[in-house]
Design a protein around this motif. Structure first.
Motif, PDB file in Angstrom:
ATOM      1  N   HIS A 169       0.857  -1.179   0.000  1.00 39.12           N
ATOM      2  CA  HIS A 169       0.000   0.000   0.000  1.00 39.12           C
ATOM      3  C   HIS A 169       0.897   1.235   0.000  1.00 39.12           C
ATOM      4  CE1 HIS A 169      -3.989  -1.788   0.728  1.00 39.12           C
ATOM      5  NE2 HIS A 169      -3.316  -2.729   1.374  1.00 39.12           N
ATOM      6  N   PRO A 170       0.877   2.030  -1.053  1.00 41.08           N
ATOM      7  CA  PRO A 170       1.695   3.253  -1.075  1.00 41.08           C
ATOM      8  C   PRO A 170       1.049   4.357  -0.235  1.00 41.08           C
ATOM      9  CG  PRO A 170       0.456   3.062  -3.106  1.00 41.08           C
ATOM     10  CD  PRO A 170       0.149   1.824  -2.309  1.00 41.08           C
ATOM     11  N   VAL A 171       1.083   4.158   1.077  1.00 39.49           N
ATOM     12  CA  VAL A 171       0.385   5.076   1.986  1.00 39.49           C
ATOM     13  C   VAL A 171       0.889   6.502   1.833  1.00 39.49           C
ATOM     14  CG1 VAL A 171      -0.111   5.580   4.399  1.00 39.49           C
ATOM     15  CG2 VAL A 171      -0.010   3.201   3.617  1.00 39.49           C
ATOM     16  N   ALA A 172       2.214   6.639   1.707  1.00 36.40           N
ATOM     17  CA  ALA A 172       2.791   7.982   1.650  1.00 36.40           C
ATOM     18  C   ALA A 172       2.314   8.757   0.432  1.00 36.40           C
ATOM     19  CB  ALA A 172       4.317   7.885   1.644  1.00 36.40           C
ATOM     20  N   ALA A 173       1.965   8.046  -0.653  1.00 37.73           N
ATOM     21  CA  ALA A 173       1.537   8.724  -1.878  1.00 37.73           C
ATOM     22  C   ALA A 173       0.031   8.900  -1.937  1.00 37.73           C
ATOM     23  CB  ALA A 173       2.019   7.939  -3.094  1.00 37.73           C
ATOM     24  N   GLY A 174      -0.699   8.327  -1.000  1.00 33.22           N
ATOM     25  CA  GLY A 174      -2.142   8.516  -0.952  1.00 33.22           C
ATOM     26  C   GLY A 174      -2.939   7.600  -1.853  1.00 33.22           C
ATOM     27  N   ALA A 175      -2.306   6.605  -2.492  1.00 37.25           N
ATOM     28  CA  ALA A 175      -3.026   5.677  -3.362  1.00 37.25           C
ATOM     29  C   ALA A 175      -3.533   4.494  -2.541  1.00 37.25           C
ATOM     30  CB  ALA A 175      -2.126   5.193  -4.487  1.00 37.25           C
ATOM     31  N   VAL A 176      -4.670   3.942  -2.942  1.00 38.63           N
ATOM     32  CA  VAL A 176      -5.301   2.845  -2.209  1.00 38.63           C
ATOM     33  C   VAL A 176      -5.392   1.618  -3.112  1.00 38.63           C
ATOM     34  CG1 VAL A 176      -7.369   2.092  -0.988  1.00 38.63           C
ATOM     35  CG2 VAL A 176      -6.646   4.487  -0.852  1.00 38.63           C
ATOM     36  N   LEU A 177      -4.979   0.467  -2.588  1.00 40.99           N
ATOM     37  CA  LEU A 177      -5.065  -0.789  -3.336  1.00 40.99           C
ATOM     38  C   LEU A 177      -6.526  -1.155  -3.575  1.00 40.99           C
ATOM     39  CD1 LEU A 177      -3.635  -3.366  -4.464  1.00 40.99           C
ATOM     40  CD2 LEU A 177      -3.907  -4.347  -2.158  1.00 40.99           C
ATOM     41  N   GLN A 178      -6.843  -1.513  -4.820  1.00 38.16           N
ATOM     42  CA  GLN A 178      -8.196  -1.923  -5.181  1.00 38.16           C
ATOM     43  C   GLN A 178      -8.281  -3.409  -5.509  1.00 38.16           C
ATOM     44  OE1 GLN A 178     -10.941   0.468  -5.227  1.00 38.16           O
ATOM     45  NE2 GLN A 178      -9.276   1.410  -4.048  1.00 38.16           N
TER      46      GLN A 178
END
Length: 249
Positions: A156-165
Motif C-alpha cells: 500500500h503506497p500510503v505515503a503517496a495517498g493511493a489505495v489498493l483496489q
C-alpha cells in the motif's frame, strides 16, 4: 601534326576502313607518296582477300538467325555492365529500405510501453480491470501467486495517498505479468510487475496517447506504472512502492 602513324595496327584499320574520315584521307595520301608503304599495303589487302575467299564459313541455324533478328544489337560488355548496375541499384535499395525500417520501426521500449498502455485502456473500457477485488494485501497476493510462476510484492503506497483496489493477470512482452490496481483520487493506476534483475529498459516518465508511464526496478522485479494521473503523482506512487514506503498488510 599527323593523325596517321603507319603501325601494323593502324594499317590494318586503314585497310578495313575503320579509321575516321580525316585520318583515312591522310593515310591514303601517305600510301600514295610512299612506294614501299604502298607495296606493303597491297600485300595486306591481298592477304585479306584470300582469307575472305578461302576461309570456311558455316551458316547459322535458322532458329538462331530468327532469335538474333529479334534482338537489337548490343555491345558484348553491355549485359554484364547492365547487370552490375542493376545489382548495385538493388543493393542500394535494400540498404535504404533497411535503414528506413530501422529508423521507423518502434524500439523494444516503445513496444513495451504501447502494450502496457493498451492493456490499461482495454481493461478500463471492458470494465475488467480487476480479477480479484480487495484492499487486503493478504487476499490479492495469494490469488496472484497461485496463478503465476512468481510471487509479486503487494504493498500500500500510503505515503503517496493511493489505495489498493485489487489485481489481475495480464500479458506484457510475451509473458504473463501481475497487475496491481490502485486508486488515487478519481484516477486508476495499473502497476505491471514481473521478475527481472533490472528495471525495464525504457525512458520514463513518458506519455503515451495521453497516459503517463513510469518504470523502476525493485525487489527482483520490474515495475511499470500506467495512469491518466499527472506524471508527478504517478512517479510519487511508484517511488513509494519501490522504496519500501508501502505498508504491506
Amino acid at each position: 601534326m599527323s593523325r596517321f602513324d603507319a603501325t601494323p595496327q593502324a594499317l590494318n584499320a586503314f585497310i578495313d576502313g575503320e579509321l575516321d574520315l580525316a585520318t583515312q584521307l591522310e593515310a591514303e595520301a601517305l600510301v600514295e607518296r610512299d612506294a614501299a608503304l604502298r607495296q606493303h599495303t597491297e600485300q595486306l589487302r591481298e592477304l585479306s582477300r584470300a582469307v575472305r575467299l578461302q576461309a570456311d564459313y558455316h551458316a547459322a541455324p535458322a532458329a538462331l538467325r530468327a532469335h538474333l533478328g529479334r534482338r537489337p544489337h548490343q555491345p558484348r560488355w553491355l549485359p554484364s555492365f547492365t547487370w552490375r548496375i542493376a545489382g548495385a541499384g538493388a543493393l542500394c535499395s535494400l540498404v535504404l529500405a533497411w535503414g528506413l525500417q530501422m529508423a521507423l520501426a518502434p524500439s523494444a521500449s516503445d513496444l513495451l510501453l504501447n502494450e502496457a498502455v493498451a492493456s490499461h485502456v482495454r481493461a478500463t473500457l471492458a470494465q475488467r480491470s480487476i480479477d480479484v477485488a480487495s484492499t487486503d494485501q493478504h487476499t490479492v497476493k495469494p490469488w496472484l501467486s497461485a496463478r503465476l510462476d512468481f510471487s509479486p510484492p503487494v504493498q500500500h503506497p500510503v505515503a503517496a495517498g493511493a489505495v489498493l483496489q485489487g489485481g489481475r493477470i495480464d500479458y506484457l512482452g510475451g509473458r504473463p505479468v501481475a497487475v496491481l490496481v490502485y486508486q488515487l483520487r478519481a484516477h486508476q493506476i495499473d502497476v505491471f510487475i514481473w521478475p527481472s534483475r533490472e528495471r525495464p529498459a525504457i525512458d520514463t516518465p513518458a506519455a503515451r496517447r495521453g497516459f503517463q508511464t513510469a518504470a523502476a526496478g525493485f525487489d527482483g522485479m520490474a515495475w511499470l506504472a500506467v495512469s491518466d494521473v499527472n506524471a508527478e503523482d504517478l512517479a510519487r506512487v511508484l517511488q513509494a512502492l519501490t522504496a519500501g514506503d508501502g505498508a504491506p498488510r
